[in-house]
Design an enzyme around this catalytic site. Structure first.
Site, PDB file in Angstrom:
ATOM      1  N   HIS A  13       0.863  -1.189   0.000  1.00  0.00           N
ATOM      2  CA  HIS A  13       0.000   0.000   0.000  1.00  0.00           C
ATOM      3  C   HIS A  13       0.895   1.234   0.000  1.00  0.00           C
ATOM      4  CE1 HIS A  13      -3.776   2.095   1.908  1.00  0.00           C
ATOM      5  NE2 HIS A  13      -3.134   2.907   1.067  1.00  0.00           N
ATOM      6  N   HIS A  15       1.260   4.763  -2.623  1.00  0.00           N
ATOM      7  CA  HIS A  15       0.858   5.507  -3.827  1.00  0.00           C
ATOM      8  C   HIS A  15       2.121   6.149  -4.381  1.00  0.00           C
ATOM      9  CE1 HIS A  15      -3.485   5.356  -2.669  1.00  0.00           C
ATOM     10  NE2 HIS A  15      -2.935   5.231  -1.472  1.00  0.00           N
ATOM     11  N   HIS A 189      -9.466   0.678  -1.358  1.00  0.00           N
ATOM     12  CA  HIS A 189      -9.469   1.405  -0.088  1.00  0.00           C
ATOM     13  C   HIS A 189     -10.900   1.348   0.454  1.00  0.00           C
ATOM     14  CE1 HIS A 189      -5.675   3.044  -1.444  1.00  0.00           C
ATOM     15  NE2 HIS A 189      -5.579   3.922  -0.463  1.00  0.00           N
ATOM     16  N   GLU A 192     -11.385   3.501   5.723  1.00  0.00           N
ATOM     17  CA  GLU A 192     -10.351   4.434   6.215  1.00  0.00           C
ATOM     18  C   GLU A 192     -11.103   5.541   6.963  1.00  0.00           C
ATOM     19  OE1 GLU A 192      -8.265   6.613   3.137  1.00  0.00           O
ATOM     20  OE2 GLU A 192      -6.632   7.200   4.492  1.00  0.00           O
ATOM     21  N   ASP A 270       1.652   4.161   2.723  1.00  0.00           N
ATOM     22  CA  ASP A 270       0.613   4.961   2.072  1.00  0.00           C
ATOM     23  C   ASP A 270       1.249   6.078   1.221  1.00  0.00           C
ATOM     24  OD1 ASP A 270      -1.988   5.513   1.386  1.00  0.00           O
ATOM     25  OD2 ASP A 270      -2.600   6.330   3.321  1.00  0.00           O
ATOM     26  N   ASP A 271       1.614   7.190   1.848  1.00  0.00           N
ATOM     27  CA  ASP A 271       2.179   8.341   1.124  1.00  0.00           C
ATOM     28  C   ASP A 271       3.382   8.856   1.924  1.00  0.00           C
ATOM     29  OD1 ASP A 271      -0.044   8.789  -0.978  1.00  0.00           O
ATOM     30  OD2 ASP A 271      -1.126   8.654   0.918  1.00  0.00           O
TER      31      ASP A 271
HETATM   32  N1  ADE Z   1      -4.670   8.554  -2.220  1.00  0.00           N
HETATM   33  C1  ADE Z   1      -3.454   8.691  -1.692  1.00  0.00           C
HETATM   34  N2  ADE Z   1      -3.470   8.418  -0.388  1.00  0.00           N
HETATM   35  C2  ADE Z   1      -4.735   8.061  -0.067  1.00  0.00           C
HETATM   36  C3  ADE Z   1      -5.392   7.651   1.116  1.00  0.00           C
HETATM   37  N3  ADE Z   1      -4.766   7.553   2.285  1.00  0.00           N
HETATM   38  N4  ADE Z   1      -6.710   7.387   1.061  1.00  0.00           N
HETATM   39  C4  ADE Z   1      -7.367   7.502  -0.092  1.00  0.00           C
HETATM   40  N5  ADE Z   1      -6.795   7.882  -1.230  1.00  0.00           N
HETATM   41  C5  ADE Z   1      -5.492   8.155  -1.231  1.00  0.00           C
HETATM   42 ZN    ZN Z   2      -3.795   4.709   0.340  1.00  0.00          ZN
END
Ligand code: ADE
Ligand code: ZN
Length: 328
Positions: A13, A15, A189, A192, A270-271
């Site tokens: 996971h 991006h 997703h 969340e 995630d990011d």
């Molecule tokens: N796109 C990038 N990060 C995300 C996240 N945490 N939740 C949904 N979309 C995303």
């Molecule tokens: Zn994500």
């Protein structure tokens, strides 16, 4: 003294656009002659204080304006794949958001060629997962899938991301059906910020084989029992959950409850450019703040391979490596 060898792991996971560091935003803006609304890297980084998912997405999409050429996407992915070694990441299943680029006039082919160019040059094994933006229309998702069809040999699956609340999985039933008929794997997703019912929809209507995040599943005991029974992986992202306000602090993250429920949990970033760390930092943070012990960390690393789309012999080889690794 040398740093201890990190546990071998898969990242399931991440991006790729969320690995775009402020320094690279400036470098690509210069290269592509784009004026930025920030005067310095420090000023941009100072904006990374988020109250919820949407407040993050606003800046995440704005920063992507600097990604224009195949070389930009190649450099972005190459930087992430280089960073993987430090964290013990041997295999990555990487999300990308083509609609965020096609709407700016960047063709899908440019994105995919750039990303796959970096993967081909890397020692890390990596696969691409094309994500549909759930706050765009179902027709737009159909369109991007059609545009990606000539490149399907470079893509392992489809996912669903972006603003969750008000955009249930049911909106994308048809496009996921088509993607699966084309031989693609499915993840989404869910849970969340959205309710546990979205997790159920992702499983029942999209055929999702993994749930990205899924933290709100704990609100529904029957759903928890189903996730346990069917060994549905949850790709949990602890630092992201705290930065986006899903939990007021890491010390109250429900990872220990997810583990106590015997769910197939994995840890991910995630990011990482936005949330304060790559996957190794997420592992270290849950050890430090939540008292997750060495054997549990080994279990989380093993789960990452079990939950991956690797073939069985490669899974078994990585699992043997995890079992042989010493943990503190
Ligand atoms: N796109 C990038 N990060 C995300 C996240 N945490 N939740 C949904 N979309 C995303
Ligand atoms: Zn994500």
């Amino acid at each position: 003294m040398n740093a201890p060898t990190p546990l071998p792991k898969a990242e399931l996971h991440v991006h790729i656009e969320g690995t775009l560091e402020p320094e690279m935003v400036f470098e690509l803006a210069r290269r592509n002659d784009i004026a930025l609304p920030h005067s310095s890297v420090e000023q941009l980084r100072a904006k990374y204080r988020f109250s919820d998912l949407q407040s993050f997405l606003d800046i995440y999409y704005a920063n992507m304006a600097v990604l224009r050429t195949e070389a930009d996407f190649r450099d972005l992915a190459a930087a992430y794949l280089r960073r993987c070694a430090e964290d013990g990441v041997r295999h990555a299943e990487i999300f990308f958001d083509p609609q965020a680029h096609t709407k700016r006039g960047v063709p899908v082919r440019t994105v995919i060629e750039g990303l796959t160019g970096a993967i081909a040059d890397s020692d890390v094994s990596a696969e691409l997962i094309l994500c549909f933006l759930r706050d765009e229309s179902a027709e737009s998702a159909e369109q991007v899938l059609r545009a990606a069809e000539p490149h399907l040999d470079r893509i392992i699956g489809v996912g669903l991301d972006s603003a969750e609340v008000g955009h249930p999985p049911s909106k994308f039933t048809e496009v996921f059906r088509r993607a699966r008929a084309l031989g693609l794997r499915a993840v989404a997703h869910a849970g969340e910020e959205g309710p546990p019912g979205y997790v159920t929809e992702a499983l029942d209507l999209l055929g999702a084989e993994r749930i990205d995040h899924g933290i709100r599943a704990l609100e529904d005991p029957e759903l928890v029992a189903r996730l346990r029974r069917d060994r549905v992986p949850l790709t949990v992202c602890p630092l992201s959950n705290v930065r986006l306000g899903c939990f007021p602090g890491l010390e109250v993250h429900t990872l220990p409850r997810l583990l106590a429920e015997d769910l197939l949990v994995t840890i991910n970033s995630d990011d990482p450019a936005y949330f304060g760390g790559h996957v190794g930092e997420n592992f270290a943070a849950v050890q430090r703040e939540l008292g997750v012990d060495g054997e549990q960390l080994r279990g989380l690393a093993a789960n990452s391979f079990t939950a991956s789309f690797l073939d069985e012999p490669r899974k078994a080889a990585y699992l043997a490596e995890v079992a042989a690794c010493s943990v503190e």
